[in-house]
Design an enzyme around this catalytic site. Structure first.
Site, mmCIF file in Angstrom:
data_model
loop_
_atom_site.group_PDB
_atom_site.id
_atom_site.type_symbol
_atom_site.label_atom_id
_atom_site.label_comp_id
_atom_site.label_asym_id
_atom_site.label_seq_id
_atom_site.Cartn_x
_atom_site.Cartn_y
_atom_site.Cartn_z
ATOM 1 N N SER A 115 -11.635 -4.880 17.282
ATOM 2 C CA SER A 115 -11.313 -4.568 18.683
ATOM 3 C C SER A 115 -12.170 -5.393 19.633
ATOM 4 O O SER A 115 -13.332 -5.698 19.336
ATOM 5 C CB SER A 115 -11.583 -3.078 18.924
ATOM 6 O OG SER A 115 -11.620 -2.793 20.305
ATOM 7 N N TYR A 138 -8.081 -7.626 24.445
ATOM 8 C CA TYR A 138 -7.808 -7.066 25.764
ATOM 9 C C TYR A 138 -8.300 -8.111 26.750
ATOM 10 O O TYR A 138 -9.233 -8.858 26.434
ATOM 11 C CB TYR A 138 -8.619 -5.790 26.003
ATOM 12 C CG TYR A 138 -8.151 -4.543 25.301
ATOM 13 C CD1 TYR A 138 -6.824 -4.146 25.308
ATOM 14 C CD2 TYR A 138 -9.081 -3.710 24.668
ATOM 15 C CE1 TYR A 138 -6.428 -2.970 24.685
ATOM 16 C CE2 TYR A 138 -8.697 -2.536 24.048
ATOM 17 C CZ TYR A 138 -7.362 -2.169 24.059
ATOM 18 O OH TYR A 138 -6.974 -1.009 23.444
ATOM 19 N N THR A 164 -2.864 -6.488 22.393
ATOM 20 C CA THR A 164 -2.402 -5.112 22.596
ATOM 21 C C THR A 164 -1.806 -4.985 23.994
ATOM 22 O O THR A 164 -2.455 -5.343 24.981
ATOM 23 C CB THR A 164 -3.576 -4.126 22.422
ATOM 24 O OG1 THR A 164 -4.109 -4.303 21.110
ATOM 25 C CG2 THR A 164 -3.140 -2.681 22.582
ATOM 26 N N LYS A 262 0.876 -6.016 19.680
ATOM 27 C CA LYS A 262 0.680 -4.633 19.205
ATOM 28 C C LYS A 262 1.018 -3.663 20.341
ATOM 29 O O LYS A 262 0.503 -3.812 21.451
ATOM 30 C CB LYS A 262 -0.787 -4.451 18.782
ATOM 31 C CG LYS A 262 -1.158 -3.039 18.354
ATOM 32 C CD LYS A 262 -2.575 -3.023 17.790
ATOM 33 C CE LYS A 262 -3.038 -1.651 17.354
ATOM 34 N NZ LYS A 262 -3.491 -0.809 18.457
ATOM 35 N N HIS A 286 -0.456 3.377 19.923
ATOM 36 C CA HIS A 286 -1.911 3.427 20.075
ATOM 37 C C HIS A 286 -2.469 4.738 19.505
ATOM 38 O O HIS A 286 -3.422 5.315 20.024
ATOM 39 C CB HIS A 286 -2.265 3.292 21.561
ATOM 40 C CG HIS A 286 -3.534 2.533 21.836
ATOM 41 N ND1 HIS A 286 -3.549 1.271 22.371
ATOM 42 C CD2 HIS A 286 -4.829 2.857 21.651
ATOM 43 C CE1 HIS A 286 -4.804 0.864 22.524
ATOM 44 N NE2 HIS A 286 -5.601 1.819 22.083
ATOM 45 N N ARG A 321 -1.842 8.882 7.067
ATOM 46 C CA ARG A 321 -2.944 9.647 6.465
ATOM 47 C C ARG A 321 -2.856 9.683 4.948
ATOM 48 O O ARG A 321 -3.779 10.138 4.284
ATOM 49 C CB ARG A 321 -2.941 11.107 6.982
ATOM 50 C CG ARG A 321 -3.051 11.245 8.497
ATOM 51 C CD ARG A 321 -4.425 10.846 9.034
ATOM 52 N NE ARG A 321 -4.489 11.069 10.467
ATOM 53 C CZ ARG A 321 -4.131 10.144 11.386
ATOM 54 N NH1 ARG A 321 -3.725 8.942 10.993
ATOM 55 N NH2 ARG A 321 -4.211 10.413 12.660
#
Ligand SMILES: Cc1cc2nc3c(=O)[nH]c(=O)nc-3n(C[C@H](O)[C@H](O)[C@H](O)COP(=O)(O)O)c2cc1C
Length: 393
Positions: A115, A138, A164, A262, A286, A321
Site C-alpha cells: 500500500s 494513491y 486503486t 483496483k 475495498h 476467508r
C-alpha cells in the site's frame, strides 16, 4: 507462549480463529480499524455471506493424488492463486508490518502488494521478499509525490503498479470515529486523552509500538521540497488527490510496466479500465470500507468477467476467508484473488508467524477442496464446478 505456537492448531484452525487472538493483542482502535467497514457494514458482511449462495458440483470417485495450485498473473508465476492485498497502516498491527508480510508472501511463492500507506520504505519491503512485489498507488501528496514513488518502485524492482480508484474520499468507518483513531494518530495529548485507556490496556503492544518509534511517517509519499508526508490525516490527503480516468495517460507515461486498476464493480468501469491501459483489474469494494451497500465482490464478478470477455486478467478481492471462497471466485472467472483481512488478522495476532499460518491455512484448504471436488488443477476450474443462483445468470 511462542508466537508460532499461539497460532498453531488447535488455537487457530481457520482464519476466523485469528480474530479473538488479534483482538486480545492489539488495542481496540487498531483491531476495529482492521476489522471494520463503512457505515452500516452491509457490504462488509455481504462480501463474506455471498459465498454461501454458490454451491459446488463435485465429480466423485476421481482420484487426485496431486493438486496444481500454480497460476500466472501478469507474467509472474505464482505457487498459489491468491496474493496478499495492500493493507494500509500494517505497521500499526505489528512493527514488522509490510516487511514481514512481504517476506511471508515470497516464502510461499506468491505476490505481495504494498500500500501507499506503508510505514516501511518500499525498498526494504521489496528486499524482504523472494517473490514478486507490486506497488499500490494513491495520489496522496500530489503528482510530484506519486511520480517519485513510481520511479522508486521501478528502480527497486516492483513489477506491477496497482491503481486503486474507489477512494475519492475515505469511507466513514464509524468504529474509527468512536475509537478516536484520528485523535490518536494526529491529535494533541489533550485530544488523545479520552481514548488513551484502550491503548494503555494493551501494554505488550504499546511497548513494541513505542520501541518501533511510535507513529511512522509515510516514507514512500515524499512531497518534493518537503520530505515524507507525516501520517496525520490520511482522509484529507486522499480527498485532495482523487484519481480520475483522465489521470491514466499521465500514470502510463511514468509507469511502462503492467498496470492494474483496483476497485471495479461494473462492466462499464471494466471497459473504461481496459481503455485506460489496464493489463488486469481487481473486482473490489475495498473490503466494504468505502461506499457501503455496493454489491459483494463475488456478486459483481460475473458481470465484469462478461464485459472483459478475456481481453485482460480479472482478479477479485473481498470476503475471502477460506480456500473454498478462493475456488468459487476462480470458478466464476477470476484469474487470482487478493486476501486482505485473512492475512492481516494473522499479522495482528502474531506478526510474521501469523501471516505464515494464514497462508498455510488457505493453501491447505485449497488443496483439500480441489481433491474433494475431483479437480487436479486450479487452471481447470470454471462455471461447470459450481451452481449459482438463477438470478445471477
Ligand atoms: C485495514 C485495511 C487497510 C486497507 N488499506 C488499503 C490500501 O491502503 N489500499 C488499497 O488499495 N486497499 C486497501 N485495503 C483494501 C484491501 O486491499 C482489499 O481490497 C480488502 O481488504 C479485501 O477484502 P477482505 O479484507 O475481506 O479480504 C485495506 C483493507 C483493510 C482491511
Amino acid at each position: 507462549m511462542a508466537r508460532s505456537a499461539r497460532v498453531a492448531s488447535p488455537h487457530v484452525v481457520c482464519i476466523e480463529d485469528f480474530r479473538p487472538i488479534a483482538r486480545r493483542r492489539v488495542p481496540k482502535s487498531v483491531f476495529d480499524y482492521l476489522d471494520g467497514g463503512a457505515e452500516g457494514e452491509v457490504t462488509l458482511r455481504e462480501n463474506c455471506r455471498v459465498f454461501d449462495d454458490v454451491t459446488f458440483r463435485p465429480r466423485h470417485a476421481v482420484v487426485v493424488p496431486e493438486c496444481d495450485l500454480h497460476t500466472r498473473v501478469l507474467g509472474s508465476d505464482l505457487a498459489l492463486p491468491f496474493m496478499l492485498a495492500p493493507v494500509g497502516y500494517s505497521r500499526l498491527m505489528h512493527p514488522g508490518g509490510e516487511v514481514v508480510a512481504a517476506r511471508a508472501a515470497g516464502r510461499a511463492g506468491t505476490a505481495y502488494i504494498l500500500s501507499t500507506i506503508s510505514g516501511h520504505k518500499l525498498e526494504d519491503v521489496k528486499a524482504a521478499s523472494a517473490g514478486p512485489v507490486f506497488y499500490q498507488l494513491y495520489l496522496m501528496g500530489g503528482r510530484g509525490a506519486a511520480e517519485g514513488a513510481i520511479e522508486r518502485a521501478r528502480v527497486a524492482g516492483f513489477s506491477v503498479l496497482v491503481v486503486t480508484i474507489d477512494t475519492p474520499v475515505s469511507g466513514i468507518r464509524e468504529r474509527d470515529f468512536r475509537n478516536g483513531m484520528k485523535e490518536l494518530i494526529s491529535g494533541s495529548l489533550l485530544d488523545k486523552f479520552p481514548f488513551l485507556p484502550n491503548i494503555l490496556n494493551r501494554p505488550g503492544w504499546l511497548m513494541s509500538f513505542l520501541f518501533d518509534g511510535g507513529i511512522p511517517a509515510l516514507p514512500n509519499v515524499v512531497i518534493p521540497g518537503q520530505g515524507p508526508m507525516p501520517l496525520v490525516d490520511v482522509s484529507s490527503a486522499l480527498a485532495a488527490s482523487a484519481v480520475s480516468w483522465s489521470d491514466f495517460s499521465w500514470i502510463r507515461a511514468h509507469w511502462r510496466g503492467p498496470m492494474v486498476v483496483k476497485g471495479i464493480l461494473t462492466g462499464d468501469d471494466a471497459r473504461r479500465a481496459i481503455d485506460a491501459g489496464a493489463a488486469a483489474i481487481s473486482v473490489s469494494n475495498h473490503g466494504g470500507r468505502q461506499l457501503d451497500c455496493v454489491p459483494a465482490s463475488l456478486r459483481a464478478l460475473p458481470e465484469v468477467v462478461k464485459a472483459v470477455n478475456g481481453q485482460i486478467e480479472v482478479w477479485m478481492d473481498g470476503g475471502i476467508r477460506r480456500g473454498t471462497d478462493i475456488v468459487k471466485a476462480l470458478c466464476l472467472g477470476a484469474r487470482a484473488v487478493l486476501c486482505g483481512r485473512a492475512y492481516a488478522y494473522g499479522l495482528a495476532a502474531a506478526g510474521e508467524a501469523g501471516v505464515d499460518r494464514a497462508i498455510d491455512i488457505l493453501r491447505t484448504d485449497l488443496d483439500r477442496t480441489l481433491k474433494l471436488l475431483g479437480c487436479s488443477s486450479v487452471k481447470d476450474l470454471d462455471r461447470s464446478w459450481v451452481n449459482v443462483p438463477r438470478s445471477w445468470e
